[in-house]
Design an enzyme around this catalytic site. Structure first.
Site, short mmCIF file in Angstrom:
data_model
loop_
_atom_site.label_atom_id
_atom_site.label_comp_id
_atom_site.label_asym_id
_atom_site.label_seq_id
_atom_site.Cartn_x
_atom_site.Cartn_y
_atom_site.Cartn_z
N MET A 208 8.33 -39.78 37.08
CA MET A 208 9.56 -39.62 37.87
C MET A 208 9.82 -38.13 38.12
O MET A 208 10.94 -37.75 38.45
CB MET A 208 10.74 -40.26 37.15
CG MET A 208 10.55 -41.78 36.99
SD MET A 208 12.08 -42.69 36.91
CE MET A 208 12.80 -42.00 35.46
N HIS B 210 3.90 -34.94 30.57
CA HIS B 210 3.31 -35.56 31.76
C HIS B 210 1.90 -35.03 32.00
O HIS B 210 0.97 -35.78 32.30
CB HIS B 210 4.14 -35.24 33.00
CG HIS B 210 5.53 -35.77 33.00
ND1 HIS B 210 6.63 -34.95 32.92
CD2 HIS B 210 6.01 -37.04 33.07
CE1 HIS B 210 7.73 -35.68 32.96
NE2 HIS B 210 7.39 -36.95 33.04
N GLN C 273 15.44 -48.82 38.06
CA GLN C 273 15.41 -48.84 36.59
C GLN C 273 16.58 -48.11 35.95
O GLN C 273 16.68 -48.03 34.73
CB GLN C 273 14.09 -48.29 36.08
CG GLN C 273 13.92 -46.78 36.21
CD GLN C 273 12.52 -46.36 35.83
OE1 GLN C 273 11.55 -46.66 36.51
NE2 GLN C 273 12.39 -45.66 34.71
N LYS D 159 5.79 -41.87 24.06
CA LYS D 159 7.21 -41.47 24.06
C LYS D 159 8.11 -42.66 24.43
O LYS D 159 9.17 -42.85 23.86
CB LYS D 159 7.37 -40.32 25.06
CG LYS D 159 8.75 -40.08 25.59
CD LYS D 159 9.51 -39.20 24.66
CE LYS D 159 10.88 -38.82 25.13
NZ LYS D 159 11.38 -39.39 26.34
N ARG E 146 14.82 -34.96 30.70
CA ARG E 146 16.26 -34.87 30.45
C ARG E 146 16.64 -33.68 29.58
O ARG E 146 17.81 -33.30 29.53
CB ARG E 146 16.76 -36.15 29.78
CG ARG E 146 16.64 -37.38 30.67
CD ARG E 146 16.91 -38.64 29.86
NE ARG E 146 16.44 -39.83 30.57
CZ ARG E 146 17.17 -40.53 31.42
NH1 ARG E 146 18.41 -40.21 31.64
NH2 ARG E 146 16.66 -41.58 32.04
P1 AMP Z 1 8.85 -40.28 33.20
O1 AMP Z 1 8.65 -39.25 34.24
O2 AMP Z 1 9.88 -39.94 32.19
O3 AMP Z 1 8.98 -41.68 33.75
O4 AMP Z 1 7.49 -40.31 32.35
C1 AMP Z 1 6.25 -40.54 32.96
C2 AMP Z 1 5.24 -40.78 31.89
O5 AMP Z 1 5.13 -39.64 31.05
C3 AMP Z 1 5.59 -41.97 30.98
O6 AMP Z 1 4.43 -42.73 30.72
C4 AMP Z 1 6.11 -41.28 29.75
O7 AMP Z 1 5.96 -42.04 28.57
C5 AMP Z 1 5.24 -40.03 29.71
N1 AMP Z 1 5.89 -38.99 28.91
C6 AMP Z 1 7.15 -38.53 29.04
N2 AMP Z 1 7.42 -37.61 28.09
C7 AMP Z 1 6.31 -37.50 27.34
C8 AMP Z 1 5.96 -36.72 26.19
N3 AMP Z 1 6.82 -35.88 25.63
N4 AMP Z 1 4.70 -36.86 25.69
C9 AMP Z 1 3.82 -37.72 26.25
N5 AMP Z 1 4.09 -38.48 27.33
C10 AMP Z 1 5.31 -38.38 27.86
#
Ligand code: AMP
Length: 284
Positions: free
Chosen positions: A30, A37, A61, A153, A191
């Protein structure tokens, strides 16, 4: 690097790549990208000929409109980061590309009778996992990757997406990557940049509490352990929403740790106005 904003164009491009026999790894995000990421992108680059990453803040979501509005958007910086790490294809669609007005996406799965979505995030964020599964299914249908990369995570999200893949009969390997943390143990998150500057220095308490739970699990009853952990998290400005000790496959709270090979401690904590989640796996 190729940047696409429409479904039609990215699909056409990937059909050509697949015809050449290239394997495709996919990292949905996102945006507001950080090292967490990028670790997924790097894992994909290591195992696949082609790595595709998407940046899409999925409105379905978010159970709170305010949270969606406040979600950080830093797209040009994100594209720059993906470029530097060597990502091959970026998909950065508008909402209408993913959810064309007047159409409904038929989903070959349901979580109605699944206990996976009734606990923790599912309980406190009603509808959240329906939105997650909907967007991941739509993105997988567009990208058709061989491997999908997600972070530990979001532990519950991984289990829900695996259940979706199984139910839909998709031949995609879900690769789960470890949590990348800041120096003080705070799990990296988009965040985190919204954290109050007086609270940020104390946010390491979340990881410390999970570690403490792991280290002392054999010293207390689970009820006592949970109560103490919640108390540790309840410092000035911090308000834990839940802390659950669950079986790592079913995600149901456990009553006797010795009956499980692997459990996970999951928590969601309000740090001021920002809701953070984290978890720690405990193997016996
Ligand atoms: P998001 O942009 O928050 O939807 O996250 C995208 C992907 O990155 C998801 O699969 C998350 O689980 C992963 N992700 C987010 N934060 C972390 C982190 N600190 N370590 C590893 N993967 C992460």
């Amino acid at each position: 690097m190729h940047l696409f904003r429409t479904v039609e164009k990215i699909k056409y491009h990937l059909v050509q790549q697949r015809k050449q026999g290239l394997s495709i790894g996919f990292v949905p995000t996102m945006g507001a990208l950080h090292q967490g990421h990028l670790s997924l992108v790097k894992a994909s680059l290591e195992r696949n000929d082609l790595t595709v990453s998407s940046i899409f803040v999925n409105p379905t979501q978010f159970n709170e409109q305010k949270d969606l509005e406040k979600y950080p958007r830093t797209t040009s910086k994100d594209i720059d980061k993906l470029l530097r790490v060597g990502c091959h294809v970026i998909f950065f669609p508008e909402v209408e590309e993913i959810y064309p007005p007047g159409t409904t996406i038929k989903l070959p799965f349901t979580f109605e009778n699944s206990s996976l979505t009734k606990v923790m995030e599912g309980r406190f964020r009603p509808g959240h996992f329906d939105g997650v599964a909907q967007v991941v299914y739509r993105l997988l249908d567009i990208v058709e990757p061989h491997r999908l990369y997600m972070g530990q995570k979001d532990y519950q999200q991984v289990q829900v997406v695996q259940s979706m893949i199984d139910q839909a009969g998709l031949t995609i390997d879900l690769e789960v990557c470890p949590i990348i943390r800041e120096k003080d143990g705070l799990a990296m998150s988009s965040r985190n940049r919204r954290l109050d500057e007086t609270l940020r220095p104390k946010a390491g308490i979340i990881h410390q509490t999970l570690n403490w739970t792991k280290e002392t699990i054999q010293s207390y009853s689970l009820v006592e352990l949970k109560a103490r952990a919640l108390k540790m998290l309840t410092i000035d400005g911090f308000n834990p929403e839940y802390l659950e000790i669950v079986d790592s496959n079913t995600l149901q709270p456990i009553t006797d740790y010795s009956a499980h090979n692997e459990i996970v401690v999951c928590t969601a904590v309000w740090v001021g106005q920002v809701r953070l989640i984290d978890n720690l796996v405990i193997k016996f």
